[in-house]
Design an enzyme around this catalytic site. Structure first.
Site, PDB file in Angstrom:
ATOM      1  N   ASP A  47       7.432  22.608 -12.591  1.00 32.65           N
ATOM      2  CA  ASP A  47       7.851  21.310 -13.147  1.00 32.65           C
ATOM      3  C   ASP A  47       8.671  20.585 -12.082  1.00 32.65           C
ATOM      4  O   ASP A  47       9.869  20.380 -12.223  1.00 32.65           O
ATOM      5  CB  ASP A  47       8.676  21.561 -14.419  1.00 32.65           C
ATOM      6  N   GLN A  82      15.654  16.755 -19.907  1.00 34.43           N
ATOM      7  CA  GLN A  82      14.627  15.767 -20.273  1.00 34.43           C
ATOM      8  C   GLN A  82      15.236  14.653 -21.118  1.00 34.43           C
ATOM      9  O   GLN A  82      16.061  14.928 -21.994  1.00 34.43           O
ATOM     10  CB  GLN A  82      13.496  16.451 -21.058  1.00 34.43           C
ATOM     11  N   GLU A 140      15.947  27.330  -9.261  1.00 41.10           N
ATOM     12  CA  GLU A 140      16.458  25.956  -9.378  1.00 41.10           C
ATOM     13  C   GLU A 140      17.469  25.720  -8.257  1.00 41.10           C
ATOM     14  O   GLU A 140      18.227  26.619  -7.898  1.00 41.10           O
ATOM     15  CB  GLU A 140      17.094  25.799 -10.770  1.00 41.10           C
ATOM     16  N   CYS A 153       5.524  14.831 -13.333  1.00 43.34           N
ATOM     17  CA  CYS A 153       6.025  13.494 -13.680  1.00 43.34           C
ATOM     18  C   CYS A 153       5.481  12.464 -12.698  1.00 43.34           C
ATOM     19  O   CYS A 153       5.948  11.333 -12.665  1.00 43.34           O
ATOM     20  CB  CYS A 153       7.555  13.478 -13.712  1.00 43.34           C
ATOM     21  N   TYR A 167      11.545  25.304 -10.573  1.00 41.93           N
ATOM     22  CA  TYR A 167      12.210  24.036 -10.921  1.00 41.93           C
ATOM     23  C   TYR A 167      12.701  24.130 -12.363  1.00 41.93           C
ATOM     24  O   TYR A 167      12.350  23.326 -13.216  1.00 41.93           O
ATOM     25  CB  TYR A 167      11.270  22.832 -10.741  1.00 41.93           C
TER      26      TYR A 167
HETATM   27  N1  SAH Z   1      11.958  22.354 -16.129  1.00 47.41           N
HETATM   28  C1  SAH Z   1      13.225  21.704 -16.298  1.00 47.41           C
HETATM   29  C2  SAH Z   1      13.634  20.838 -15.116  1.00 47.41           C
HETATM   30  C3  SAH Z   1      12.591  19.920 -14.553  1.00 47.41           C
HETATM   31  S1  SAH Z   1      13.182  18.641 -13.505  1.00 47.41           S
HETATM   32  C4  SAH Z   1      13.248  20.903 -17.582  1.00 47.41           C
HETATM   33  O1  SAH Z   1      12.224  20.640 -18.184  1.00 47.41           O
HETATM   34  O2  SAH Z   1      14.332  20.531 -18.016  1.00 47.41           O
HETATM   35  C5  SAH Z   1      13.024  19.271 -11.903  1.00 47.41           C
HETATM   36  C6  SAH Z   1      14.124  20.222 -11.493  1.00 47.41           C
HETATM   37  O3  SAH Z   1      13.846  20.651 -10.164  1.00 47.41           O
HETATM   38  C7  SAH Z   1      15.523  19.637 -11.466  1.00 47.41           C
HETATM   39  O4  SAH Z   1      16.383  20.475 -12.204  1.00 47.41           O
HETATM   40  C8  SAH Z   1      15.893  19.636  -9.963  1.00 47.41           C
HETATM   41  O5  SAH Z   1      17.268  19.903  -9.747  1.00 47.41           O
HETATM   42  C9  SAH Z   1      15.046  20.775  -9.448  1.00 47.41           C
HETATM   43  N2  SAH Z   1      14.676  20.765  -8.021  1.00 47.41           N
HETATM   44  C10 SAH Z   1      14.431  19.698  -7.224  1.00 47.41           C
HETATM   45  N3  SAH Z   1      14.027  20.103  -6.011  1.00 47.41           N
HETATM   46  C11 SAH Z   1      14.011  21.468  -6.033  1.00 47.41           C
HETATM   47  C12 SAH Z   1      13.671  22.479  -5.066  1.00 47.41           C
HETATM   48  N4  SAH Z   1      13.258  22.160  -3.843  1.00 47.41           N
HETATM   49  N5  SAH Z   1      13.767  23.755  -5.453  1.00 47.41           N
HETATM   50  C13 SAH Z   1      14.166  24.097  -6.706  1.00 47.41           C
HETATM   51  N6  SAH Z   1      14.498  23.187  -7.639  1.00 47.41           N
HETATM   52  C14 SAH Z   1      14.415  21.885  -7.315  1.00 47.41           C
END
Ligand code: SAH
Length: 453
Positions: free
Chosen positions: A381, A283, A333, A408, A312
């Site tokens: 997320d 973030q 992830e 977001c 995610y």
């Molecule tokens: N919850 C975490 C990350 C949120 S951002 C935080 O707050 O830091 C969204 C995340 O989803 C990123 O790390 C991205 O790499 C991941 N992502 C994107 N598409 C995805 C998918 N299809 N499956 C799993 N993860 C995914």
């Protein structure tokens, strides 16, 4: 259609602000989208483009000014989209973001209360990460940002919303590249060397990472550049080169190498320590992230007995924070280095009731469903595109009692809430949390509960 022509100048009254931050005026019902114009203002505009159903214009003169207008820091920043709302007072930005969620819910016929947007502790200088394009401008290597809807680089030195130490680091690297005559990337010919400079700085630790993104495997004068960075930026703990040879808008390529130091930095959030690699998501507004996670954890209503899925999960920031209040947390992830970071982060913080799985959330959720993994709380997320249809189908077969949705992008949030309602999920409230002051991004937290019967 009203009698309008390109290059025409006329006086209009602004009635609305689009999600892209453009003022809207209707001339005999025909909408014009106007740069640098706020609702309630009367402005003299110059029409730049007319399509069949709408047109574009810029503000030549403000005749009646909105009470919400504040002096813009630097007009170039609006042209680039770095700070497209900088001319709107912060209080009005918060209202605008709340309003966007409300309107998107209305469109989907969702009756959900939208709370006032939680303000960010810092409204400028908050970003802990920068990714700036490097191009040749007037014969010289330059750093800045693209002009909106184009790939023309406008040189910028003060980015306003970034940690000023990051702005300074970018200039140090820029000057070293100039000194050693390293060619900037040429997008049209897919030639040259340096495409982007990425800098991250830990808000609590002040540890800095510099990533030089190159088209070529070779970075000329790498040794001298590393020495120069170390001499001028003592906070730097990691200097990386990332290679991206493709013709693409995606910034980072698949291959990274360490030029000096570690291949990660660390930062702290809510009392835990987190390792962050170059390719991992983290973030960008650290102080407000603590508030965002606080809201998500409250919404989850954990008592210590729950099994939680954190989809995610990135480097595991939410998973590990929730693990302290849950029986077990399963994270999923897609980025390998992020999953590796998450596993290290669990160890660093002495947390053993977490499992991180590498894969697509939509695939892994289906597998967990087939394995009859019984989760009480599902935390999601996702990136801007929201949840995949297969992910939602998997939720429908697993039916966790609660889904906490950190979003977001309110458009995909509204769409996904509508889809989850088919399985009996009901949301009462959404809390917008401003993670990105001066910009158009809208972040929020929503709890959805499964209605029994
Ligand atoms: N919850 C975490 C990350 C949120 S951002 C935080 O707050 O830091 C969204 C995340 O989803 C990123 O790390 C991205 O790499 C991941 N992502 C994107 N598409 C995805 C998918 N299809 N499956 C799993 N993860 C995914």
């Amino acid at each position: 259609m009203a009698q309008l022509a390109k290059n025409q100048e006329l006086e209009v009254t602004i009635t609305d602000l689009t999600y892209e931050g453009l003022g809207v005026a209707k001339v005999d019902g025909f909408p014009l989208f106007i740069d640098n114009a706020l609702p309630g203002e009367k402005v003299l505009i110059h029409i730049t483009k007319l399509d069949k159903k709408y047109g574009f214009a810029f503000t030549k003169q403000i005749l009646v000014q909105s009470p919400d207008r504040v002096e813009a820091k630097d007009r170039t920043l609006t042209q680039t989209g770095i700070a497209p709302l900088q001319h709107l007072s912060y209080a009005a930005q918060l209202k605008f973001k709340r309003q966007q969620v409300t309107e998107l819910y209305k469109k989907q016929h969702l009756d959900i209360e939208v709370l006032p947007t939680l303000p960010s502790p810092q409204t400028s200088g908050y970003r802990n990460k920068a990714q700036v394009p490097v191009r040749t401008v007037q014969g010289q290597l330059a750093t800045g940002f693209y002009k909106r809807r184009s790939h023309t680089l406008l040189p910028i030195t003060d980015f306003y919303i970034q940690d000023p130490e990051i702005d300074r680091a970018i200039l140090v690297v820029r000057d070293l590249l100039r000194q050693y005559n390293v060619p900037a990337y040429d997008e049209q010919r897919n030639a040259g060397v340096v495409r982007h400079i990425m800098v991250r700085r830990g808000y609590f630790t002040h540890m800095m990472m510099v990533v030089i993104v190159t088209r070529t495997r070779q970075l000329p004068h790498a040794k001298e550049i590393v020495a120069g960075i170390n001499a001028q930026l003592p906070e730097v703990a990691s200097i990386m080169q990332n290679v991206n040879a493709k013709r693409t808008n995606v910034i980072l390529g698949d291959h990274s190498k360490t030029l000096w130091g570690q291949d990660y930095i660390e930062d702290q959030l809510l009392g835990s320590t987190f390792r962050i690699s170059a390719q991992s998501f983290y973030q960008v507004n650290p102080q407000q992230t603590e508030n965002l996670y606080g809201k998500a954890i409250d919404a989850a209503g954990l008592t210590g007995k729950e099994t939680v899925i954190d989809a995610y999960s990135g480097i595991g920031t939410i998973s590990l924070t929730m693990a302290r209040h849950a029986k077990h947390v399963y994270g999923v992830e897609i980025v390998p280095s992020a999953v590796a970071d998450a596993r290290v982060n669990a160890e660093l913080n002495g947390i053993d009731n977490v499992t991180f799985k590498l894969g697509k959330a939509e695939d892994v959720m289906q597998q967990w469903g087939e394995q009859k993994l019984a989760s009480d709380v599902l935390m999601v997320d996702p990136p801007r595109k929201g949840l995949a249809p297969e992910f939602i189908t998997a939720v429908g077969s697993m039916l966790p009692k609660k889904v906490v949705y950190v979003s977001c992008n309110p458009a995909t949030l509204a769409r996904d809430i509508k889809a989850l309602a088919e399985f009996g999920y009901v949301a009462k409230q959404t809390q917008p949390v401003d993670m990105f002051p001066q910009t158009l991004h809208v972040e929020s937290v929503t709890a959805l509960e499964l209605q029994q019967d």
